[in-house]
Design an enzyme around this catalytic site. Structure first.
Site, PDB file in Angstrom:
ATOM      1  CD  GLU A 152      -2.867  -1.027   2.338  1.00 40.55           C
ATOM      2  OE1 GLU A 152      -3.131   0.052   3.500  1.00 40.55           O
ATOM      3  OE2 GLU A 152      -4.392  -1.207   2.065  1.00 40.55           O
ATOM      4  CD  GLU A 309      -3.792  -5.917   2.314  1.00 38.87           C
ATOM      5  OE1 GLU A 309      -4.962  -5.078   3.468  1.00 38.87           O
ATOM      6  OE2 GLU A 309      -2.728  -5.675   2.398  1.00 38.87           O
TER       7      GLU A 309
END
Ligand code: GAL
EC number: 3.2.1.23
Length: 656
Positions: A152, A309
């Site tokens: 991320e 995710e």
């Protein structure tokens, strides 16, 4: 277009796995349980750096070797993190200049994660050194199916205001503007005596005493996105040098993170991957999930993508962390698949016993396998196996919604007509209205080729270039249908107002001219002549070539047009100058009946087959016309499919 090489065939099930938090006997138990749960792909080494390099230049790969071999022995593929997402404490102790600085000039310390400045050459050197070692060691391992760069990128550290970032910002600006005079013009620096005589005078936009220069803020956003993309490229290039395995990183297409312009990132990914969590701070988190999935598919150019995710139940980072009711996680997952995901992965495998995320759900909860959550995981796994044949097919959509990170950044400047008007609210409202009508929407950038769409929706697109605005007008002139909502077309790429009346760039195609904005106070409402309520926004609008569909009946703009319709060339363009229920206009523009439903219906199509996804978010059974086999239940469907409350169906359709 590049074809996508998914790490695992079919619709795979995956998860993050953090073996660093557990002992080797737990690893073995985990591998066996993963097999039982049908886990196909695990992301490891995401936060591995301090284990792999416990002190400067001292490397220990034995634990990671063992975990990879263990997974391999269990037939589980590896989504291998480069390990660089969080620097170890020794690094920030030795090189404190790596630490990011916030907009108030204060340093952000280690102790959390991602404490590094995206422009730091020291961080980059040390990180790339590690990446090279990981790539050489595992780049040809048969279990490794995907590279997962960092994690991320920009989740916490996208905007750094340190001196190193300031120097990098200056050279980025020199690349963009070449001459200081061009920058002065672009930033409108004659305002408030901000004229620059030399590049060295330019700062990163740290907090100031008053409002900051909005064009400088937008350029700082652009720079920050490019800077992290440059970092991604450096890791990816090294991986590609040592390995032929596809490379990606996990995007955050989500409501609360906005710092990266993923339209520029996406072409660099071998597979587009997104992280998505239901955000219960929003009015309709489930509708936002569908929007995020459609935007991720847009980033993937319509091709399959990965959900890297999501959570099995509650997260730990919202003020009130709601769990998922039985069936909800499966509906969430199938919604992603319906909208183009070929891989459904979770954060994380086993719930942590320690650390900041110990209250975050996982596939394997603290209470173990005799749990509702675990049984849901088994059910999801079985469902994904049953629908595996949809992998590789593409989502059918004939309506597009234009989305732009640049508009998001610039529309929400420090000083604007109303703080209550937000870009994402406009985007979400338009997408949700289409979804309720049963329309599947492609979310595309403002420069997309629109010719194949029957309707293009432009919610709150505040910033747009001349070329993109022309492309939209040409689309309408050629017979397209367009719906534009308020606070669109206001500025060019320099955040400079398009003079002569709002909505600047769209005046001609919409056949309207607005003299003045007249936002409403939050909580206040006005009535339209169509009897609808409207909130937040009104404006002093008049028609030039358009006809009036509805007027404001009361409020500051009583008697003034609120919704208009303009014939432009062969096409039609509507303007909605307030926040109101858009479904009537959207239905008319799309040529549909205005009926809303709790069922989410999406079709994926391959060259010789098609699959109808019906997801019932409601509390009573729903029917939908279909013929074929429901892959989820294994039952034949002869004309009418009934999906139970909260249920999902995926019908392999028979062509009649
Ligand atoms: C993501 C992150 C994961 C985990 C997860 C929790 O931001 O990539 O490492 O923190 O959120 O929801």
């Amino acid at each position: 277009m590049k074809s996508v090489r998914m790490p695992v065939p079919g619709v795979s099930l995956g998860c993050d796995y953090n073996p660093e938090q557990w002992s080797p006997d737990v690893w073995r138990e985990d591998a066996a349980l993963m097999r039982r749960a049908g886990v196909d792909l695990v992301a490891v080494n995401i936060f591995g750096w301090s284990n792999l390099e416990p002190s400067p230049g001292e490397y220990r790969f034995d634990d990671l070797d063992e975990v990879i071999e263990l997974m391999h022995a269990h037939g589980i593929r590896i989504n291998l993190g480069t390990g660089t997402s969080s620097p170890p404490p020794w690094l920030t102790t030795l090189y404190p200049e790596v630490l990011p600085v916030a907009d108030d000039g204060t340093t952000r310390f280690p102790g959390g994660r991602q404490a590094w400045c995206p422009s730091s050459p020291v961080f980059r050197d040390r990180a790339l050194d590690l990446v090279g070692r990981v790539a050489r060691r595992y780049g040809n391992h048969p279990a490794v199916a995907l590279w997962h760069v960092s994690n991320e990128l920009g989740c916490h550290n996208a905007l750094c205001y340190c001196e190193t970032s300031a120097a990098a910002f200056r050279s980025w600006l020199q690349g963009r503007y070449r001459k200081i005079e061009t920058l002065n013009e672009a930033w409108g620096t004659s305002f408030w005596s901000q004229r620059y005589g030399d590049w060295s005078e330019i700062q990163v936009p740290r907090l100031a005493l008053s409002l900051r220069n909005p064009a400088q803020l937008v350029d700082f956003q652009r720079f920050s996105s490019d800077e992290l993309l440059g970092y991604y490229r450096a890791e990816a290039a090294l991986l590609r040098k040592h390995s032929e395995i596809p490379v990606t990183t996990n995007f955050m297409v989500t409501a609360h993170i906005r710092n990266l312009d993923y339209w520029s990132w996406a072409p660099e990914m071998d597979i587009v991957a997104n992280d998505h969590y239901l955000d219960h701070r929003l009015g309709d988190p489930v509708a936002e999930l569908s929007f995020a999935a459609d935007l991720t598919r847009g980033l993937a150019g319509g091709r399959p993508w990965m959900l890297m995710e999501q959570s099995a139940g509650a997260v730990n980072w919202q003020p009130h962390n709601l769990t998922k009711a039985p069936g909800e996680m499966i509906r969430n997952s199938l919604t992603h698949v319906a909208r183009g995901a070929d891989s459904i992965c979770f954060f994380q495998w086993r719930a942590s016993a320690q650390g900041a995320e110990k209250f975050h759900s996982a596939l394997l909860p603290h209470a173990g396998t005799d749990t509702v959550a675990w049984r849901e995981v088994l059910k999801l796994s079985e469902t994904l196996d049953r629908i595996g044949e949809v992998a590789g097919t593409e989502v059918e959509a004939d309506v597009a919604l234009l989305f732009s990170w640049e508009s998001w950044w610039s529309a929400e400047g420090e000083a604007r007509p109303s703080q209550a008007v937000t870009y994402l609210d406009q985007v979400h409202s338009a997408h949700a209205a289409l979804r309720e009508l049963g329309v599947t929407t492609d979310v595309v950038p403002p420069d997309a080729d629109l010719s194949r769409y029957k309707l293009v929706v432009v919610p709150g697109l505040y910033m747009i270039s001349d070329t993109d605005a022309q492309g939209i007008a040409d689309y309408v002139a050629a017979g397209g249908r367009l719906v534009v909502t308020y606070f669109s077309g206001i500025v060019d790429e320099r955040d400079r107002i398009r003079l002569g009346g709002y909505p600047g760039a769209f005046r001609d195609v919409l056949g309207v001219l607005s003299e003045e904005f007249a936002p409403l106070k939050p909580g206040d409402a006005v009535t339209l002549s169509s009897d609808q309520k409207a909130t937040l926004w009104t404006e002093r609008l008049r028609t030039t070539t358009a006809s009036v569909v509805a007027t404001f009946e009361d409020g500051p703009m009583a008697g003034i047009p609120a919704i208009t319709r303009n014939e432009h060339g062969e096409g039609i363009a509507w303007y909605i100058a307030t926040k109101t229920d858009m479904s009537g206009i959207l239905a008319e523009a799309a040529g549909l009946e205005n009926t809303k439903s709790d069922k989410e219906v999406v079709r994926r199509r391959g060259t010789d087959r098609s699959y109808l996804f019906v997801i019932n978010h409601g509390t009573t059974p729903v029917d939908h016309p279909a013929r074929g086999e429901d892959l989820v239940s294994g039952k034949r469907v002869d004309g009418v499919l009934t999906v139970e409350a909260g249920g999902v169906a995926v019908v392999r359709e028979e062509v009649s």
